[in-house]
Design an enzyme around this catalytic site. Sequence first.
Site, PDB file in Angstrom:
ATOM      1  N   LYS A   1       1.787  49.121   3.534  1.00 54.81           N
ATOM      2  CA  LYS A   1       2.748  50.201   3.295  1.00 54.81           C
ATOM      3  C   LYS A   1       3.176  50.771   4.644  1.00 54.81           C
ATOM      4  CE  LYS A   1       5.026  53.732   1.673  1.00 54.81           C
ATOM      5  NZ  LYS A   1       6.341  53.566   1.015  1.00 54.81           N
TER       6      LYS A   1
ATOM      7  N   ASN B   1      13.282  54.476  -6.764  1.00 56.82           N
ATOM      8  CA  ASN B   1      12.119  55.145  -6.173  1.00 56.82           C
ATOM      9  C   ASN B   1      12.539  56.110  -5.089  1.00 56.82           C
ATOM     10  OD1 ASN B   1      10.936  54.575  -3.251  1.00 56.82           O
ATOM     11  ND2 ASN B   1      12.113  52.774  -3.877  1.00 56.82           N
TER      12      ASN B   1
ATOM     13  N   GLY C   1       8.930  58.794  -0.724  1.00 54.90           N
ATOM     14  CA  GLY C   1       8.815  59.772   0.364  1.00 54.90           C
ATOM     15  C   GLY C   1       7.766  59.404   1.395  1.00 54.90           C
TER      16      GLY C   1
ATOM     17  N   ASN D   1      10.111  49.589  10.340  1.00 57.61           N
ATOM     18  CA  ASN D   1      10.978  49.905   9.206  1.00 57.61           C
ATOM     19  C   ASN D   1      12.108  50.802   9.686  1.00 57.61           C
ATOM     20  OD1 ASN D   1      12.170  50.614   6.830  1.00 57.61           O
ATOM     21  ND2 ASN D   1      10.314  51.392   5.850  1.00 57.61           N
TER      22      ASN D   1
ATOM     23  N   CYS E   1      13.943  53.494   5.724  1.00 61.24           N
ATOM     24  CA  CYS E   1      13.399  54.287   4.627  1.00 61.24           C
ATOM     25  C   CYS E   1      14.479  55.281   4.180  1.00 61.24           C
ATOM     26  CB  CYS E   1      12.145  55.048   5.021  1.00 61.24           C
ATOM     27  SG  CYS E   1      11.560  56.057   3.646  1.00 61.24           S
TER      28      CYS E   1
ATOM     29  N   LYS F   1      12.734  45.915   9.370  1.00 63.65           N
ATOM     30  CA  LYS F   1      13.137  45.992   7.961  1.00 63.65           C
ATOM     31  C   LYS F   1      14.465  46.713   7.904  1.00 63.65           C
ATOM     32  CE  LYS F   1      12.258  45.981   3.387  1.00 63.65           C
ATOM     33  NZ  LYS F   1      10.991  46.522   2.849  1.00 63.65           N
TER      34      LYS F   1
HETATM   35  O1  LIG Z   1      10.133  56.227  -0.313  1.00 68.46           O
HETATM   36  C1  LIG Z   1       9.498  55.367   0.341  1.00 68.46           C
HETATM   37  O2  LIG Z   1       8.311  55.510   0.738  1.00 68.46           O
HETATM   38  C2  LIG Z   1      10.254  54.131   0.635  1.00 68.46           C
HETATM   39  N1  LIG Z   1      10.996  53.624  -0.390  1.00 68.46           N
HETATM   40  C3  LIG Z   1      11.808  52.530  -0.229  1.00 68.46           C
HETATM   41  O3  LIG Z   1      12.481  52.080  -1.174  1.00 68.46           O
HETATM   42  N2  LIG Z   1      11.883  51.940   0.991  1.00 68.46           N
HETATM   43  C4  LIG Z   1      11.169  52.397   2.054  1.00 68.46           C
HETATM   44  O4  LIG Z   1      11.276  51.819   3.163  1.00 68.46           O
HETATM   45  C5  LIG Z   1      10.319  53.531   1.868  1.00 68.46           C
HETATM   46  I1  LIG Z   1       9.195  54.180   3.478  1.00 68.46           I
END
Ligand SMILES: O=C(O)c1[nH]c(=O)[nH]c(=O)c1I
Length: 310
Positions: free
Chosen positions: A44, A68, A71, A126, A129, A163
């Site tokens: 994660k 989703n 966060g 990443n 996000c 990403k």
């Molecule tokens: O909300 C999230 O934790 C999250 N949710 C996503 O759909 N992609 C992401 O890179 C992340 I960091």
Amino acid sequence: VDLSTSIAGVHLPNLLFNASGVCCQTTDDLKQMQDSASGSLITKSATCAQREGNPSPRYVPLPTGSINSMGLPNEGYQYYLDYAKSYDYSSPKPLFISLSGLSLAENKTMCEAFVAAKLPCVLEINFSCPNVPGKPQLGYDMEAMEAALNTLAPILRQPFGIKLPPYFDIAHFDAAAAIFNKFDDLAYVTCINSVGNGLAIDFETETALIKPKDGFGGLGGFMVLNTALANVNAFHRRLPTKKVIGVGGVTSGKEVFLHVLAGASAVQIGTTLKEEGPAVFARILKELEEIMEKKGYTSLEDFRGKVKTL
Ligand SMILES: O=C(O)c1[nH]c(=O)[nH]c(=O)c1I
């Protein structure tokens, strides 16, 4: 048939693994990934500090995918650094580590810590996000993305990945690729992260399905397949010396086949893994083998990136 592949200098016995964020926040989750038929595993996305993330409900499956707004809940980067230090690298599955600092300083700190540990895991930054309130995605700010790479690449000095969010404009594919081609150690890009800031509403209750951000969250699953394939192919065409990991819309061997045809060297599963559990890897590997046998392919190289045009 041979389903193996290599990325960033590591060998994957097969091309499938989890999408970062799914089945990978705790060591229990990661053990499930290790015990599954996946070819690899990724953690994660980590921030410097441990985070609870957004209030629930924050993930909901939809008829054609998911929404989703987690966060960035995670155990904090030292937890994943400890995991990476104790990982058995004699295992056939290479380990990928996702880092998603809330600032460039955070990403710098985390990269320096992992580099200092001299571990064989692959680092993925990443840039996409979509769910941290007040934090616009780096992936949509070309200057900030280039500045981040100018800071982080000299620290990493080893093959690494990023990403990416989905792009929807050819000019954006061109601009992003022009930046990425400046960085030799950038070994691959992972396309796509969720399609940011969708809104799912319940018809009966007339209410948003998730709590954070007035119900706005990243879209995933089957509904994003065609955007994912486009992003995989756009960067496969524009990044001749780099690889692409495809993610988005995989529900069966068929979508894995399409991702490889579009140019993917490995393929990740998010929503379908979340809904079906780690047994999904054995099912989808079998389906892909059957497809390849039917079509007369014996390795991924036989068809990778060979999507035809009219
Ligand atoms: O909300 C999230 O934790 C999250 N949710 C996503 O759909 N992609 C992401 O890179 C992340 I960091």
